[in-house]
Design an enzyme around this catalytic site. Structure first.
Site, PDB file in Angstrom:
ATOM      1  N   ASP A 131       1.980   9.077  -5.462  1.00 44.19           N
ATOM      2  CA  ASP A 131       1.870  10.706  -5.644  1.00 44.19           C
ATOM      3  C   ASP A 131       2.450  11.397  -4.595  1.00 44.19           C
ATOM      4  O   ASP A 131       3.514  12.184  -4.013  1.00 44.19           O
ATOM      5  CB  ASP A 131       0.983  11.503  -5.913  1.00 44.19           C
ATOM      6  CG  ASP A 131       0.452  11.303  -6.817  1.00 44.19           C
ATOM      7  OD1 ASP A 131       0.027  12.070  -7.852  1.00 44.19           O
ATOM      8  OD2 ASP A 131      -0.334  10.179  -6.889  1.00 44.19           O
ATOM      9  N   ASP A 142       1.449   3.345   2.929  1.00 47.06           N
ATOM     10  CA  ASP A 142       0.641   4.999   2.083  1.00 47.06           C
ATOM     11  C   ASP A 142       1.869   5.735   1.986  1.00 47.06           C
ATOM     12  O   ASP A 142       1.433   5.687   0.438  1.00 47.06           O
ATOM     13  CB  ASP A 142       0.076   5.918   3.366  1.00 47.06           C
ATOM     14  CG  ASP A 142      -1.806   6.007   3.403  1.00 47.06           C
ATOM     15  OD1 ASP A 142      -1.715   5.280   1.678  1.00 47.06           O
ATOM     16  OD2 ASP A 142      -1.853   6.649   3.897  1.00 47.06           O
ATOM     17  N   GLU A 154     -11.438   5.283   7.449  1.00 51.69           N
ATOM     18  CA  GLU A 154     -10.143   5.505   7.603  1.00 51.69           C
ATOM     19  C   GLU A 154     -10.387   7.059   8.346  1.00 51.69           C
ATOM     20  O   GLU A 154      -9.894   7.037   9.777  1.00 51.69           O
ATOM     21  CB  GLU A 154      -9.111   5.869   6.091  1.00 51.69           C
ATOM     22  CG  GLU A 154      -7.307   6.831   6.805  1.00 51.69           C
ATOM     23  CD  GLU A 154      -7.143   7.203   5.109  1.00 51.69           C
ATOM     24  OE1 GLU A 154      -8.011   6.926   4.465  1.00 51.69           O
ATOM     25  OE2 GLU A 154      -6.017   7.505   5.362  1.00 51.69           O
ATOM     26  N   HIS A 164       1.683   4.903  -1.854  1.00 53.03           N
ATOM     27  CA  HIS A 164       0.678   5.983  -3.740  1.00 53.03           C
ATOM     28  C   HIS A 164       1.682   6.394  -4.409  1.00 53.03           C
ATOM     29  O   HIS A 164       2.887   7.097  -3.636  1.00 53.03           O
ATOM     30  CB  HIS A 164      -0.141   6.963  -2.678  1.00 53.03           C
ATOM     31  CG  HIS A 164      -0.793   6.248  -2.191  1.00 53.03           C
ATOM     32  ND1 HIS A 164      -2.587   6.555  -2.730  1.00 53.03           N
ATOM     33  CD2 HIS A 164      -1.508   5.760  -0.825  1.00 53.03           C
ATOM     34  CE1 HIS A 164      -3.269   6.050  -2.339  1.00 53.03           C
ATOM     35  NE2 HIS A 164      -3.401   5.497  -1.068  1.00 53.03           N
ATOM     36  N   GLY A 222      -9.688   8.611  -1.410  1.00 52.22           N
ATOM     37  CA  GLY A 222      -9.971  10.027  -1.417  1.00 52.22           C
ATOM     38  C   GLY A 222     -11.718  10.250  -0.203  1.00 52.22           C
ATOM     39  O   GLY A 222     -11.463   9.168   0.621  1.00 52.22           O
ATOM     40  N   HIS A 275       0.795  -1.272   0.085  1.00 59.00           N
ATOM     41  CA  HIS A 275       0.408  -0.221  -0.281  1.00 59.00           C
ATOM     42  C   HIS A 275       0.743   0.649   0.032  1.00 59.00           C
ATOM     43  O   HIS A 275       1.377   1.896   0.933  1.00 59.00           O
ATOM     44  CB  HIS A 275      -1.084  -0.294   1.085  1.00 59.00           C
ATOM     45  CG  HIS A 275      -1.972   1.062   1.315  1.00 59.00           C
ATOM     46  ND1 HIS A 275      -2.831   1.068   1.363  1.00 59.00           N
ATOM     47  CD2 HIS A 275      -1.819   2.472   0.674  1.00 59.00           C
ATOM     48  CE1 HIS A 275      -4.111   1.737   1.326  1.00 59.00           C
ATOM     49  NE2 HIS A 275      -2.887   2.932   0.403  1.00 59.00           N
ATOM     50  N   HIS A 290      -9.962   1.693  -0.266  1.00 58.72           N
ATOM     51  CA  HIS A 290      -9.526   2.397   1.493  1.00 58.72           C
ATOM     52  C   HIS A 290     -11.221   2.642   2.265  1.00 58.72           C
ATOM     53  O   HIS A 290     -12.138   2.766   1.410  1.00 58.72           O
ATOM     54  CB  HIS A 290      -9.173   3.787   0.785  1.00 58.72           C
ATOM     55  CG  HIS A 290      -7.890   3.653   0.445  1.00 58.72           C
ATOM     56  ND1 HIS A 290      -7.483   3.559  -0.888  1.00 58.72           N
ATOM     57  CD2 HIS A 290      -6.811   4.594   0.826  1.00 58.72           C
ATOM     58  CE1 HIS A 290      -5.996   3.848  -1.278  1.00 58.72           C
ATOM     59  NE2 HIS A 290      -5.928   4.524   0.423  1.00 58.72           N
TER      60      HIS A 290
HETATM   61 ZN   LIG Z   1      -3.648   5.059   1.135  1.00 57.14          ZN
END
Ligand SMILES: [Zn+2]
Length: 351
Positions: free
Chosen positions: A30, A299, A221, A28, A191, A26, A218
Site C-alpha cells: 500500500d 518500508d 518502532e 509494503h 500496525g 521490508h 514489526h
Molecule cells: Zn513496515
C-alpha cells in the site's frame, strides 16, 4: 569548489550503489504504489478527489517536510490508495508496476508484504487478493526471470490474534511451494503497537511455524525495547521489522546478535514516524558494530518519498560507511531473505 567536490562524491556514491544488486525485504504494497497510477485510476473510474490537481493529490500519498514526525501522520498516507486497491485488475497492475519500479532501482530480490483483509471491501477473497499480486509479479518475471520476488502476509495488530489465525489458514494454498513462480513465504504483524502487544499473537505465530512459514514482526518502532524482547520470546521471529528501540538496550543488541535475528532497518521511515529524532541518532552503526544482522529496506517508497538506492545513499552520507561496508550490507540484506533456496537469486548467494 567544496560544493563541486561534494557533488562529485555524491555522484560517485550513487554510481557505486547502482552497481550493486540490491535486496529489499521490508516493503509494503500500500505504501509503494505509483502516484501516477492512482491518479489515472482516480480520473478514469472514481472521480475520488474532485478539484485536486496531480500535485495536490500526491500530497495525500507521500510524506513531506510540512508534516509532524509521528506514526499517525505517516499512517494517514495509507488511506487514499485503499479505494483503488479493492479490485483484481488494479492489484495485478500495481504489483507489476511495483516490481518494475524495484527493478529500475537496482533491486533484484524483493519481498513484498501485504495485508489481504483490507483489500476485500468490494468482495474479493483473501486468495483472490494474493492471486492478483502473484499474477502481477509473475508477468514481470516472464520479462525479467532473474528478478526474485516473494510475498509476506501481514496481519493487522488491531484485528487481533484470532483474525491473524483465520488469515493464516486462508493463505495456506498461496504458499510458495504450491506455485511454480511466486507465492507466500512469510508472516508479519503490523500496525499500532501499544494496545496490541506481541503476546496476543503467540498462537498465530505458532500456527505460522506449523505451516512452514518464515516469520517477521514489526516491533520497537513506536514502542520501547521491552516489546522487542517480548516479540523474541513469544513469537520466535526470524526477523524484526524496524526494531529501532533496540538501540536503547545493549543487552537486547547482544541477544539479537547472538541469535542471528535480523533487523529490517528503514531509515527515512524511522525519521518520519519519529522512531528516531534525527538520522544521525539512528542506531544502525551500533547494530552493525555489535554484529547484529541487518537488512537495509525502504518500508514504503511512495509514502516515504524514497527508494532503496536513496536509502543506501543516506546510510553512506550519514554514517560514513565505506564502499566495502555498503557491499557487505547489501549482501547481508539479501541473505536475510525468506525465499526458499530454489527461488533465490545471486543476490542472496552473495554475488
Ligand atoms: Zn513496515
Amino acid at each position: 569548489m567544496a560544493h563541486q567536490s561534494n557533488d562529485a562524491a555524491a555522484e560517485q556514491r550513487r554510481r557505486f550503489i547502482r552497481s550493486l544488486p540490491l535486496a529489499d525485504i521490508h516493503r509494503h504494497f500500500d505504501g509503494s504504489i505509483r502516484p501516477a497510477t492512482l491518479w489515472e485510476l482516480s480520473e478514469k473510474y472514481y472521480s475520488a478527489v474532485p478539484g485536486l490537481d496531480f500535485e495536490q493529490f500526491k500530497h495525500y500519498l507521500s510524506w513531506d517536510d510540512s508534516l509532524d514526525n509521528t506514526l499517525l501522520d505517516y499512517l494517514d498516507k495509507f488511506h487514499v490508495p485503499l479505494q483503488y486497491t479493492q479490485f483484481y485488475d488494479n492489484i495485478r497492475r500495481i504489483s507489476y508496476e511495483l516490481a518494475e519500479d524495484a527493478w529500475n532501482d537496482g533491486i533484484r530480490l524483493l519481498e513484498l508484504r501485504i495485508n489481504p483483509l483490507i483489500h476485500r471491501r468490494a468482495g474479493l477473497t483473501t486468495r483472490q487478493v494474493l492471486a492478483a499480486t502473484r499474477k502481477g509479479f509473475a508477468t514481470f518475471r516472464k520479462e525479467h526471470p532473474e528478478f526474485q520476488v516473494g510475498i509476506i502476509v501481514i496481519a493487522m495488530r488491531n484485528h487481533g490474534g484470532n483474525m491473524a489465525r483465520i488469515l493464516l489458514r486462508e493463505v495456506l494454498g498461496e504458499k510458495e511451494e504450491f506455485h511454480d513462480d511466486v507465492g507466500v513465504i512469510g508472516f508479519d504483524i503490523a500496525g499500532h503497537e501499544a494496545p496490541f502487544p506481541p503476546i496476543l499473537f503467540e498462537d498465530a505465530y505458532a500456527l505460522a511455524t506449523k505451516m512452514g512459514l518464515k516469520k517477521t514482526a514489526h516491533a520497537g518502532e513506536s514502542e520501547g525495547p521491552e516489546r522487542i524482547w517480548e516479540a523474541l520470546d513469544r513469537l520466535g521471529p526470524d526477523r524484526i521489522g524496524h526494531g529501532t528501540s533496540a538501540g536503547q538496550d545493549p543487552e537486547l543488541i547482544k541477544r539479537l546478535a547472538r541469535d542471528g535475528v535480523y533487523l529490517e532497518v528503514c531509515l527515512s521511515s524511522n525519521l518520519q514516524t519519529g522512531a528516531v529524532a534525527s538520522l544521525a541518532e539512528h542506531p544502525l552503526p551500533r547494530f552493525l558494530d555489535a554484529g547484529v544482522k541487518v537488512a537495509l529496506c525502504t518500508d514504503n517508497p511512495t509514502v516515504s518519498s524514497t527508494s532503496l538506492s536513496r536509502e543506501y545513499e543516506l546510510a553512506m552520507e550519514t554514517f560514513g560507511l565505506t564502499e566495502g561496508d555498503v557491499r557487505a550490507l547489501a549482501r547481508m540484506s539479501g541473505e536475510g531473505t525468506f525465499l526458499a533456496e530454489g527461488f533465490r537469486s545471486s543476490v542472496a548467494a552473495g554475488a
